[in-house]
Design a protein around this motif. Structure first.
Motif, PDB file in Angstrom:
ATOM      1  N   ARG A   2      25.644 -42.191 -12.224  1.00 32.30           N
ATOM      2  CA  ARG A   2      27.016 -42.124 -13.569  1.00 32.30           C
ATOM      3  C   ARG A   2      26.770 -40.653 -14.140  1.00 32.30           C
ATOM      4  NH1 ARG A   2      23.118 -44.568 -18.147  1.00 32.30           N
ATOM      5  NH2 ARG A   2      21.701 -45.041 -17.043  1.00 32.30           N
ATOM      6  N   LEU A   3      27.573 -39.934 -15.093  1.00 31.63           N
ATOM      7  CA  LEU A   3      26.720 -38.995 -15.962  1.00 31.63           C
ATOM      8  C   LEU A   3      27.078 -39.294 -17.217  1.00 31.63           C
ATOM      9  CD1 LEU A   3      27.699 -35.583 -15.927  1.00 31.63           C
ATOM     10  CD2 LEU A   3      29.746 -35.883 -16.287  1.00 31.63           C
ATOM     11  N   VAL A   4      25.751 -39.174 -17.397  1.00 33.68           N
ATOM     12  CA  VAL A   4      25.054 -38.984 -18.973  1.00 33.68           C
ATOM     13  C   VAL A   4      23.848 -37.958 -19.523  1.00 33.68           C
ATOM     14  CG1 VAL A   4      22.598 -40.506 -19.517  1.00 33.68           C
ATOM     15  CG2 VAL A   4      24.268 -41.318 -18.038  1.00 33.68           C
ATOM     16  N   GLU A   5      24.584 -37.689 -20.446  1.00 32.31           N
ATOM     17  CA  GLU A   5      23.545 -36.228 -20.860  1.00 32.31           C
ATOM     18  C   GLU A   5      22.488 -36.895 -21.435  1.00 32.31           C
ATOM     19  OE1 GLU A   5      25.800 -33.504 -24.135  1.00 32.31           O
ATOM     20  OE2 GLU A   5      27.740 -34.464 -23.243  1.00 32.31           O
ATOM     21  N   VAL A   6      21.933 -35.612 -21.435  1.00 34.41           N
ATOM     22  CA  VAL A   6      19.952 -35.851 -21.259  1.00 34.41           C
ATOM     23  C   VAL A   6      19.348 -35.061 -22.522  1.00 34.41           C
ATOM     24  CG1 VAL A   6      19.128 -35.946 -19.224  1.00 34.41           C
ATOM     25  CG2 VAL A   6      19.921 -33.228 -20.147  1.00 34.41           C
ATOM     26  N   ASP A   7      18.469 -35.240 -23.512  1.00 30.90           N
ATOM     27  CA  ASP A   7      18.096 -34.991 -24.492  1.00 30.90           C
ATOM     28  C   ASP A   7      17.826 -33.382 -24.531  1.00 30.90           C
ATOM     29  OD1 ASP A   7      19.128 -37.018 -26.233  1.00 30.90           O
ATOM     30  OD2 ASP A   7      16.807 -38.290 -25.475  1.00 30.90           O
ATOM     31  N   GLU A   8      16.984 -33.402 -23.197  1.00 30.64           N
ATOM     32  CA  GLU A   8      16.518 -32.497 -23.423  1.00 30.64           C
ATOM     33  C   GLU A   8      16.778 -32.060 -21.039  1.00 30.64           C
ATOM     34  OE1 GLU A   8      12.273 -31.624 -24.018  1.00 30.64           O
ATOM     35  OE2 GLU A   8      12.544 -33.286 -25.135  1.00 30.64           O
ATOM     36  N   ILE A   9      17.996 -31.032 -21.175  1.00 25.58           N
ATOM     37  CA  ILE A   9      17.356 -30.094 -19.419  1.00 25.58           C
ATOM     38  C   ILE A   9      16.138 -29.625 -19.165  1.00 25.58           C
ATOM     39  CG2 ILE A   9      19.945 -29.876 -19.774  1.00 25.58           C
ATOM     40  CD1 ILE A   9      19.277 -27.061 -19.953  1.00 25.58           C
ATOM     41  N   PRO A  10      16.126 -29.720 -17.904  1.00 25.01           N
ATOM     42  CA  PRO A  10      14.792 -29.231 -17.088  1.00 25.01           C
ATOM     43  C   PRO A  10      14.890 -28.046 -17.524  1.00 25.01           C
ATOM     44  CG  PRO A  10      15.883 -30.612 -15.723  1.00 25.01           C
ATOM     45  CD  PRO A  10      17.239 -30.596 -17.164  1.00 25.01           C
ATOM     46  N   ARG A  11      13.905 -27.303 -17.312  1.00 25.27           N
ATOM     47  CA  ARG A  11      13.832 -26.018 -18.068  1.00 25.27           C
ATOM     48  C   ARG A  11      12.185 -25.518 -16.719  1.00 25.27           C
ATOM     49  NH1 ARG A  11      10.163 -26.973 -22.128  1.00 25.27           N
ATOM     50  NH2 ARG A  11       8.621 -26.171 -21.551  1.00 25.27           N
ATOM     51  N   SER A  18      13.927 -16.878 -16.609  1.00 25.25           N
ATOM     52  CA  SER A  18      13.240 -17.094 -15.425  1.00 25.25           C
ATOM     53  C   SER A  18      13.367 -17.594 -14.220  1.00 25.25           C
ATOM     54  CB  SER A  18      11.938 -18.460 -16.415  1.00 25.25           C
ATOM     55  OG  SER A  18      11.254 -18.002 -17.023  1.00 25.25           O
ATOM     56  N   VAL A  19      14.561 -18.899 -13.876  1.00 24.24           N
ATOM     57  CA  VAL A  19      14.784 -19.498 -12.499  1.00 24.24           C
ATOM     58  C   VAL A  19      15.568 -18.290 -11.751  1.00 24.24           C
ATOM     59  CG1 VAL A  19      17.020 -20.257 -13.667  1.00 24.24           C
ATOM     60  CG2 VAL A  19      15.875 -21.111 -11.693  1.00 24.24           C
ATOM     61  N   VAL A  21      15.037 -14.750 -12.004  1.00 26.56           N
ATOM     62  CA  VAL A  21      14.437 -13.561 -11.713  1.00 26.56           C
ATOM     63  C   VAL A  21      13.442 -14.272 -10.743  1.00 26.56           C
ATOM     64  CG1 VAL A  21      11.910 -12.817 -12.948  1.00 26.56           C
ATOM     65  CG2 VAL A  21      14.147 -13.016 -13.859  1.00 26.56           C
ATOM     66  N   TYR A  22      12.886 -15.547 -10.636  1.00 24.14           N
ATOM     67  CA  TYR A  22      11.915 -16.106  -9.883  1.00 24.14           C
ATOM     68  C   TYR A  22      12.647 -16.341  -8.218  1.00 24.14           C
ATOM     69  CZ  TYR A  22       9.003 -19.895  -7.489  1.00 24.14           C
ATOM     70  OH  TYR A  22       8.708 -20.162  -6.334  1.00 24.14           O
ATOM     71  N   ILE A  23      14.183 -16.086  -8.761  1.00 19.57           N
ATOM     72  CA  ILE A  23      14.713 -16.142  -6.753  1.00 19.57           C
ATOM     73  C   ILE A  23      14.744 -15.598  -6.567  1.00 19.57           C
ATOM     74  CG2 ILE A  23      16.944 -16.777  -6.462  1.00 19.57           C
ATOM     75  CD1 ILE A  23      16.870 -19.832  -8.007  1.00 19.57           C
ATOM     76  N   LEU A  24      15.237 -14.235  -7.231  1.00 15.03           N
ATOM     77  CA  LEU A  24      15.871 -12.725  -6.994  1.00 15.03           C
ATOM     78  C   LEU A  24      14.264 -11.893  -6.718  1.00 15.03           C
ATOM     79  CD1 LEU A  24      18.407 -11.811  -9.013  1.00 15.03           C
ATOM     80  CD2 LEU A  24      18.814 -12.586  -6.884  1.00 15.03           C
ATOM     81  N   GLN A  25      12.966 -12.725  -7.214  1.00 11.42           N
ATOM     82  CA  GLN A  25      11.757 -11.725  -6.449  1.00 11.42           C
ATOM     83  C   GLN A  25      12.244 -12.135  -5.138  1.00 11.42           C
ATOM     84  OE1 GLN A  25       9.008 -12.606 -10.328  1.00 11.42           O
ATOM     85  NE2 GLN A  25       9.622 -11.016 -11.367  1.00 11.42           N
ATOM     86  N   ARG A  26      12.086 -12.976  -4.702  1.00 11.16           N
ATOM     87  CA  ARG A  26      11.114 -13.539  -3.665  1.00 11.16           C
ATOM     88  C   ARG A  26      13.086 -13.693  -2.232  1.00 11.16           C
ATOM     89  NH1 ARG A  26       9.686 -15.213  -7.388  1.00 11.16           N
ATOM     90  NH2 ARG A  26       7.060 -15.669  -7.486  1.00 11.16           N
ATOM     91  N   PHE A  27      13.682 -13.369  -3.032  1.00 12.31           N
ATOM     92  CA  PHE A  27      15.101 -13.153  -2.051  1.00 12.31           C
ATOM     93  C   PHE A  27      15.259 -11.833  -1.339  1.00 12.31           C
ATOM     94  CE2 PHE A  27      19.874 -13.161  -1.891  1.00 12.31           C
ATOM     95  CZ  PHE A  27      20.009 -13.290   0.047  1.00 12.31           C
ATOM     96  N   TRP A  82       9.268 -27.289 -12.570  1.00 12.74           N
ATOM     97  CA  TRP A  82       9.844 -27.332 -13.429  1.00 12.74           C
ATOM     98  C   TRP A  82       9.343 -28.744 -15.198  1.00 12.74           C
ATOM     99  CZ3 TRP A  82      15.506 -25.534 -14.220  1.00 12.74           C
ATOM    100  CH2 TRP A  82      15.699 -24.838 -12.817  1.00 12.74           C
ATOM    101  N   VAL A  83      10.313 -27.882 -16.156  1.00 11.17           N
ATOM    102  CA  VAL A  83       9.421 -29.140 -17.325  1.00 11.17           C
ATOM    103  C   VAL A  83      10.858 -30.405 -16.926  1.00 11.17           C
ATOM    104  CG1 VAL A  83       9.595 -29.168 -19.680  1.00 11.17           C
ATOM    105  CG2 VAL A  83       8.172 -27.901 -18.913  1.00 11.17           C
TER     106      VAL A  83
END
Length: 108
Positions: A2-11, A18-19, A21-27, A82-83
């Motif tokens: 079910r679609l629910v908005e979260v108070d804090e999205i993962p970080r 950052s994500v 940059v992380y991906i492109l440095q390894r691709f 991730w957080v």
């Protein structure tokens, strides 16, 4: 689901780009004859522990993945923690969609 908005999205990392940059440095992009792909839609879940689970290419089955997509899914699968997202003070799994555009001029 079910679609629910979260108070804090993962970080990831310090947030922001950052994500990416992380991906492109390894691709590494290895262009095949007749196959040039620059846009990817990465899907995954950040679970309650901050782990990346169910990494995939949004809208495709594994049999349809290009070589570049397979490498990107592998990078996602090997990411550090991730957080996690939060809702009402509790950590919760969150479905993520990350569009990635790769400038292939950097790989030529």
């Amino acid at each position: 689901y079910r679609l629910v908005e979260v108070d804090e999205i993962p970080r990831f990392g310090d947030g922001g780009s950052s994500v990416i940059v992380y991906i492109l440095q390894r691709f590494s992009y290895r262009e095949k004859e007749g196959e040039t792909q620059t846009k990817f839609r990465l899907g995954f879940v950040i679970n309650e522990l901050g782990e990346v689970v169910r990494p995939h290419i949004y809208g495709k089955t594994e049999d349809e993945y290009t070589e570049a997509e397979k490498r990107l899914v592998g990078i996602l699968a090997d990411m550090p923690l991730w957080v996690p997202g939060r809702l009402g003070g509790e950590t919760v799994p969150v479905i993520m969609l990350l569009p990635v555009h790769i400038d292939i001029r950097e790989y030529r």
